[in-house]
Design a protein around this motif. Structure first.
Motif, PDB file in Angstrom:
ATOM      1  N   ARG A  27      63.873  78.108  32.930  1.00 23.30           N
ATOM      2  CA  ARG A  27      63.846  79.446  32.313  1.00 23.30           C
ATOM      3  C   ARG A  27      64.570  80.470  33.198  1.00 23.30           C
ATOM      4  NH1 ARG A  27      58.466  81.947  29.464  1.00 23.30           N
ATOM      5  NH2 ARG A  27      59.409  83.805  28.572  1.00 23.30           N
TER       6      ARG A  27
ATOM      7  N   LYS B 238      58.952  95.507  33.483  1.00 19.43           N
ATOM      8  CA  LYS B 238      58.185  94.247  33.537  1.00 19.43           C
ATOM      9  C   LYS B 238      57.225  94.251  34.719  1.00 19.43           C
ATOM     10  CE  LYS B 238      59.025  91.304  31.095  1.00 19.43           C
ATOM     11  NZ  LYS B 238      58.423  91.030  29.767  1.00 19.43           N
TER      12      LYS B 238
ATOM     13  N   ASP C 146      57.719  86.535  33.143  1.00 14.07           N
ATOM     14  CA  ASP C 146      57.432  86.073  31.765  1.00 14.07           C
ATOM     15  C   ASP C 146      56.795  84.688  31.786  1.00 14.07           C
ATOM     16  OD1 ASP C 146      58.228  88.334  30.456  1.00 14.07           O
ATOM     17  OD2 ASP C 146      60.272  87.622  30.039  1.00 14.07           O
ATOM     18  N   GLU C 147      57.324  83.803  32.607  1.00 14.82           N
ATOM     19  CA  GLU C 147      56.796  82.436  32.650  1.00 14.82           C
ATOM     20  C   GLU C 147      55.344  82.436  33.169  1.00 14.82           C
ATOM     21  OE1 GLU C 147      58.136  79.859  31.349  1.00 14.82           O
ATOM     22  OE2 GLU C 147      57.155  78.123  32.274  1.00 14.82           O
TER      23      GLU C 147
ATOM     24  N   VAL D 221      53.192  84.893  33.008  1.00 21.25           N
ATOM     25  CA  VAL D 221      52.319  85.520  32.007  1.00 21.25           C
ATOM     26  C   VAL D 221      52.151  84.592  30.792  1.00 21.25           C
ATOM     27  CG1 VAL D 221      52.110  87.466  30.402  1.00 21.25           C
ATOM     28  CG2 VAL D 221      52.835  87.871  32.762  1.00 21.25           C
ATOM     29  N   ASP D 222      53.257  84.098  30.252  1.00 20.00           N
ATOM     30  CA  ASP D 222      53.188  83.280  29.023  1.00 20.00           C
ATOM     31  C   ASP D 222      52.347  82.024  29.223  1.00 20.00           C
ATOM     32  OD1 ASP D 222      54.826  85.159  27.964  1.00 20.00           O
ATOM     33  OD2 ASP D 222      56.628  83.890  27.859  1.00 20.00           O
ATOM     34  N   LYS D 223      52.479  81.410  30.408  1.00 19.86           N
ATOM     35  CA  LYS D 223      51.755  80.150  30.648  1.00 19.86           C
ATOM     36  C   LYS D 223      50.457  80.374  31.428  1.00 19.86           C
ATOM     37  CE  LYS D 223      55.263  77.457  29.135  1.00 19.86           C
ATOM     38  NZ  LYS D 223      56.452  77.114  29.885  1.00 19.86           N
ATOM     39  N   ALA D 224      50.094  81.641  31.649  1.00 17.60           N
ATOM     40  CA  ALA D 224      48.874  81.982  32.413  1.00 17.60           C
ATOM     41  C   ALA D 224      48.818  81.186  33.724  1.00 17.60           C
ATOM     42  CB  ALA D 224      47.622  81.744  31.578  1.00 17.60           C
TER      43      ALA D 224
END
Ligand SMILES: Cc1ncc(COP(=O)(O)O)c(C=O)c1O
Length: 449
Positions: A65, A96, A334-335, A337-340
């Motif tokens: 990513r 961000k 983002d990675e 946050v998105d994947k906790a």
């Protein structure tokens, strides 16, 4: 690794940080590639990189990513010196980062490394006090054993003699208190040690004169002290002390930031919001050099005013907010946050700590410290009497050799070692890692006995 004449000649023209090159040249590590949890040297040997470079690759090396975000950014712009403008992607990173910092720590300036972030935070603080009616507030208080970077002011804030003595005299205005780990044997509990240690900040501020003290600078978890992990109460007490005396609290999260401790920042893990956070390392997972100074948004008001009055922050760097670094940083956040992945770090950390506890059966582990995936293991000769290994026969020194032989990269000091596996690791990876650690430790014990 056997050296070619060319490699030997070239190694003599450079240096590896903090290392004696005559030793390094005997068996240097020369890497060729890295992916995920692993690095390979030029002879194809694979290493488990258990500290993600040096507490950097939170998503492992070359995360897809992050690579894709940089590829897209390369098609647009790769340089935007912050002298006549700012790149749009830098503003995206500011937005961000602001969405994941604690409190209103939203005034953000990206840089190219941790030391730059610390330098900026210290200069920001002094200028802030000059412009808010407290021109005499200039002193910084930090801890012995700490590391805040290699540049002059960051070095002066650091508390490790051996990294500073060769460059004396240091800049003035830098005061130190003891780290809790240096006082632990004088108290019956870690909590008591931390209470005493936190009170020292009050003592120093009062004795120096609060009107002369600008900031307290703390690493939430101090690596160079051996992954020193204070109590939540310690940070609460320091926060209250700073508030009482109008002193800014700076957390140096260059090492602890971006999910490792179980939250985006260790400030959240310990439940204390500082006035300024300095970041670096993990923000791009190692894809591009990066740093960031993040301050309480209201502090920035002191830097606004009519043109010509000189209130603007008098500071800057050519590569600050580099578009590639910003694109990589957004992808990393983002990675996470998105994947906790910060929550995942808590579960992985518990698992890891449990496995490391198993090493105690070797009789040479005094303590396992840390939060999340950031863990340190303290080594002693005798875990019952706490007798230390003698100088010249330190277990850590032997472990440095055996771990590399076994294809394992860790942060190793003579009396402790640290690991910080990337957040992409699974329990099976940690099994592999702990197997390598145990094997390397047993072989190191054979060498020192
Ligand atoms: C806690 C801490 N602060 C600051 C720094 C300096 O960062 P850099 O090496 O990116 O200048 C480091 C680097 O190891 C660090 O661990």
């Amino acid at each position: 690794m056997k050296l070619s004449d060319r490699h030997e000649k070239l190694l003599k023209r450079t240096f590896i940080d903090f290392h004696q090159m005559s030793e390094v040249i005997k068996s240097p590590l020369i890497f060729e590639k890295a992916q995920g949890l692993y690095c390979w040297d030029i002879q194809g040997k694979r290493y488990f990189d258990a500290i993600g470079g040096i507490f950097v690759a939170v998503l492992g090396h070359r995360h897809p990513r992050v690579m894709e975000a940089m590829r897209v950014q390369m098609g647009k712009m790769t340089l935007a010196p912050p002298m006549h403008g700012i790149s749009d992607v830098t503003l995206d990173l500011i937005e961000k980062l602001g969405s994941v910092t604690p409190g209103n720590v939203n005034y953000i300036k990206p840089f190219s490394g941790g030391s730059e972030s610390l330098e900026a935070a210290m200069k920001f603080s002094r200028q802030y006090f000059k412009q808010t009616g407290h021109p005499g507030k200039y002193k910084f208080i930090s801890c012995y054993l700490s590391y805040h970077g290699a540049t002059f002011a960051a070095m002066a804030a650091g508390g490790s003699g051996k990294r500073k003595m060769k460059f004396e005299p240091q800049m003035n205005g830098f005061l130190k208190v003891f780290s809790p780990i240096q006082l632990r044997d004088s108290f019956s509990t870690w909590e008591e040690t931390n209470r005493f240690s936190a009170r020292m900040f009050e003592d120093v501020i009062v004795n120096e004169g609060p009107e002369t003290v600008a900031c307290v600078i703390l690493e939430p978890i101090c690596n160079t002290g051996g992954i020193v992990t204070p109590t939540d109460e310690y940070f609460r007490m320091v926060r209250e002390t700073c508030d009482r005396h109008n002193v800014l609290l700076i957390f140096d999260e260059v090492l602890t930031g971006f999910g490792k401790t179980g939250d985006m920042f260790a400030a959240q893990t310990f439940g204390t919001t500082p006035d300024i956070i300095c970041a670096g390392k993990g923000l791009t997972s190692g894809a591009v050099p990066v740093g960031a100074m993040m301050a309480r948004e209201d502090l920035a008001d002191a830097f606004y005013g009519p043109p010509g009055e000189g209130l603007e922050f008098a500071h800057g760097h050519t590569f600050a907010g580099n578009p590639l670094a910003c694109a990589a940083g957004i992808a990393v956040i983002d990675e996470i946050v998105d994947k906790a992945l910060d929550k995942k770090a808590r579960a992985l950390g518990e698992y890891l700590a449990g496995k490391l506890e198993g090493l105690k059966s070797l009789g040479v582990v005094r303590e396992i410290r840390g939060k999340g995936v950031l863990r340190g293991v303290e080594l002693v000769k005798d875990a019952v009497t706490m007798e230390q290994f003698p100088m010249g026969k330190k277990l850590g020194t032997a472990l440095k050799k055996t771990s590399i032989e076994n294809g394992l990269i860790m942060r190793i000091d003579p009396d402790w070692f640290a690991i910080c596996p990337p957040l992409i690791a699974e329990e099976s990876d940690l099994d592999e890692l702990c197997g390598l650690i145990e094997k390397s430790l047993k072989e190191a014990l054979d060498l020192v006995e």
